[in-house]
Design an enzyme around this catalytic site. Structure first.
Site, PDB file in Angstrom:
ATOM      1  N   GLU A 273       7.789   2.325  15.449  1.00  0.00           N
ATOM      2  CA  GLU A 273       8.682   2.792  14.402  1.00  0.00           C
ATOM      3  C   GLU A 273       8.764   4.306  14.483  1.00  0.00           C
ATOM      4  OE1 GLU A 273       8.304  -0.110  10.703  1.00  0.00           O
ATOM      5  OE2 GLU A 273       6.334   0.670  11.274  1.00  0.00           O
TER       6      GLU A 273
ATOM      7  N   THR B 132      -2.787  -8.645  10.105  1.00  0.00           N
ATOM      8  CA  THR B 132      -2.632  -9.238  11.434  1.00  0.00           C
ATOM      9  C   THR B 132      -2.439 -10.745  11.337  1.00  0.00           C
ATOM     10  OG1 THR B 132      -3.938  -7.481  12.459  1.00  0.00           O
ATOM     11  CG2 THR B 132      -3.761  -9.567  13.666  1.00  0.00           C
TER      12      THR B 132
ATOM     13  N   ASN C 183       0.802  -1.228   0.000  1.00  0.00           N
ATOM     14  CA  ASN C 183       0.000   0.000   0.000  1.00  0.00           C
ATOM     15  C   ASN C 183       0.839   1.284   0.000  1.00  0.00           C
ATOM     16  OD1 ASN C 183       0.696  -0.743   2.670  1.00  0.00           O
ATOM     17  ND2 ASN C 183      -0.970   0.453   3.530  1.00  0.00           N
TER      18      ASN C 183
ATOM     19  N   GLU D 190       3.742  -3.911  12.374  1.00  0.00           N
ATOM     20  CA  GLU D 190       2.716  -2.888  12.180  1.00  0.00           C
ATOM     21  C   GLU D 190       1.638  -3.553  11.345  1.00  0.00           C
ATOM     22  OE1 GLU D 190       0.208  -0.740  10.699  1.00  0.00           O
ATOM     23  OE2 GLU D 190       1.750   0.111   9.386  1.00  0.00           O
TER      24      GLU D 190
ATOM     25  N   CYS E 234      -3.687   1.264   6.729  1.00  0.00           N
ATOM     26  CA  CYS E 234      -4.010   0.706   8.045  1.00  0.00           C
ATOM     27  C   CYS E 234      -4.530   1.771   9.002  1.00  0.00           C
ATOM     28  CB  CYS E 234      -2.771   0.046   8.650  1.00  0.00           C
ATOM     29  SG  CYS E 234      -2.182  -1.388   7.744  1.00  0.00           S
TER      30      CYS E 234
ATOM     31  N   VAL F 126      -1.025 -12.620   8.960  1.00  0.00           N
ATOM     32  CA  VAL F 126       0.349 -12.967   8.587  1.00  0.00           C
ATOM     33  C   VAL F 126       1.316 -12.530   9.677  1.00  0.00           C
ATOM     34  CG1 VAL F 126       2.172 -12.625   6.877  1.00  0.00           C
ATOM     35  CG2 VAL F 126      -0.206 -12.855   6.135  1.00  0.00           C
ATOM     36  N   GLY F 127       1.047 -11.388  10.298  1.00  0.00           N
ATOM     37  CA  GLY F 127       1.915 -10.917  11.379  1.00  0.00           C
ATOM     38  C   GLY F 127       2.025 -11.897  12.528  1.00  0.00           C
TER      39      GLY F 127
END
Length: 454
Positions: free
Chosen positions: A432, A210, A132, A230, A264, A212-213
């Protein structure tokens, strides 16, 4: 690299370039080169690393238009947005160019000697970037990681790798050692998974869904390596009855339709106090209908296409059975176009709970301050949000009560590179950006020097 994949222009739906698909062996080779190069990079004087990053920043500044045009073609971002994104990369590099000379440890008072701490780089950092915001999110990881003395191996999203590849080339052209900042294109199941599994990659940074995180975090846990995540969001835009309604309504489309809602931080739930609910919708409708969706190369365009046909179908699925109050307009024909939509929703509706990641916003009424806070927190996510009120005391109370990592009062600002960014709950782990980001790419070493003769 023998295998390739085809890039698609989202504004036309047509393929335009083949990009290499790396094998496990090619990923391992890039990591091995990064290991070797990092030793020399970390051994440079801090001022030398700082100068190198400033040269990298200047190279990006000189190629802003080129990078922007690549992003328009590859991601469908409006040209004005893409120029801002490329300039943002240069600004992030310039900001973290100041970090090498400021990564100072501490002197801690102890009995019998001297105790000091050092910030030492992890070594090789693996960064996995979503589709994105390919340039900006990449820079949030690689700039502070390089500043701290690490090497970086970066995997851009399969759909949008072009600007990351060009940034890797510009790094070498600016004089950074080859292999220090490597961009490896390919699938997440190969490249990203190898970052998680490879013992020489000592930290992973992941931005994405989320689901995959969670898998990335689990894999990193097995290797005892730290991870920054993130992830998704379902951010609330809370409008109280004492707010400047005209201003809040005018700002709302940009907060959710920017980048076609593929953000996001998108304020995809507008919570409006019931006493002004009807009036707010009256003000919101013309603002939505005037939102300019069109060809990304046009200077006047505010929103381009969605990233792919599959994603367009996913976004459209959220409107099945929904109470659509009104919509904007979008071009017809080729390309992955989607007209912005405003949906009247209930708290338990799918559209009020799940991340759409498209130009669709749910509007829900609330009764009082406590009810507004409850609704804002009625989600598994906690990334960003906005609070609209002219009452300072209320703004402080609500900002403390809403469980989100980044909040704005009478604004939709989410990201400044000089302030921390990150989420709570299912929106991620760690932070971050901000003044401490480079430290997050180091380990603290403690050393005690005995001074007593005994």
């Amino acid at each position: 690299m023998s295998a390739t994949f085809t890039l698609i222009d989202p504004s036309t739906g047509r393929g335009f370039r083949e990009v290499p698909r790396a094998s496990v062996e090619e990923v391992d080779a890039a990591i091995a080169r990064a290991v070797e190069t990092q030793r020399g990079w970390a051994g440079l004087a801090p001022v030398a690393r700082a100068d190198a990053l400033r040269r990298f920043a200047r190279a990006v500044e000189e190629h802003v238009e080129e990078l922007a045009q690549l992003e328009v073609l590859n991601s469908g971002h409006p040209i004005e947005s893409a120029r801002w994104e490329a300039s943002h990369v240069a600004q992030v590099l310039n900001f973290y160019a100041g970090a090498p000379e400021r990564l100072s440890g501490q002197q801690i008072p102890v009995a019998g000697g001297l105790d000091v701490t050092f910030h030492e780089p992890y070594g090789v950092v693996g960064i996995i970037v979503p589709w994105n915001f390919p340039m900006t999110i990449a820079s949030w990881g690689f700039a502070p990681a390089l500043a701290a003395g690490n090497a970086v191996v970066l995997k851009p999203a399969e759909l949008t790798p072009l600007t990351a590849v060009r940034l890797g080339e510009l790094a070498v052209e600016a004089g950074l050692p080859e292999g220090l900042f490597a961009v490896v294109t390919g699938s997440g199941s190969v490249v990203g998974q190898r970052f998680v599994e490879h013992p020489a990659v000592r930290k992973v940074v992941f931005t994405g869904s989320t689901e995959v995180g969670v898998e990335v975090a689990a894999g990193c846990a097995r290797g005892l390596k730290p991870v920054t995540l993130e992830l998704g969001g379902k951010s609330a835009n809370i409008v109280f009855e004492d707010a400047d309604l005209e201003r809040a309504a005018a700002a709302a489309p940009g907060a959710v339709f920017d980048n076609a809602g593929q953000d996001c931080c998108a304020r995809s739930r507008i919570l409006v106090q019931r006493s002004v609910y009807d009036r707010f919708l009256e003000l919101l409708e013309p603002a939505v209908r005037e939102w300019r969706v069109g060809e990304p190369t046009l200077e006047s365009t505010q929103m381009g296409p969605l990233i792919s046909a599959g994603h367009r179908d996913s976004v459209a699925g959220f409107l099945d059975g929904a109470d659509v109050a009104f919509r904007g307009t979008a071009p017809e024909g080729d390309g992955f176009w989607f007209a912005p939509a405003v949906v009247l929703a209930e708290p338990g509706d799918r559209i009020a709970q799940e991340e759409v990641f498209g130009p669709v916003v749910a509007v829900l009424p609330f009764d009082d301050e406590a009810d507004g806070i409850r609704l804002a927190n009625d989600t598994i996510y906690g990334l960003a949000g906005s609070i609209w009120t002219e009452n300072l005391r209320r703004a402080v109370r609500v900002s403390r009560a809403v469980k989100s990592g980044v909040l704005s009062v009478n604004s939709h600002s989410s990201v400044r590179y000089w302030t921390p960014f990150g989420g709570m709950k299912a929106s991620g782990l760690g932070r971050e950006l901000g003044p401490d980001a480079a430290e997050h790419f180091t380990e603290t070493k403690n050393v005690f020097f005995a001074t007593d003769a005994s």
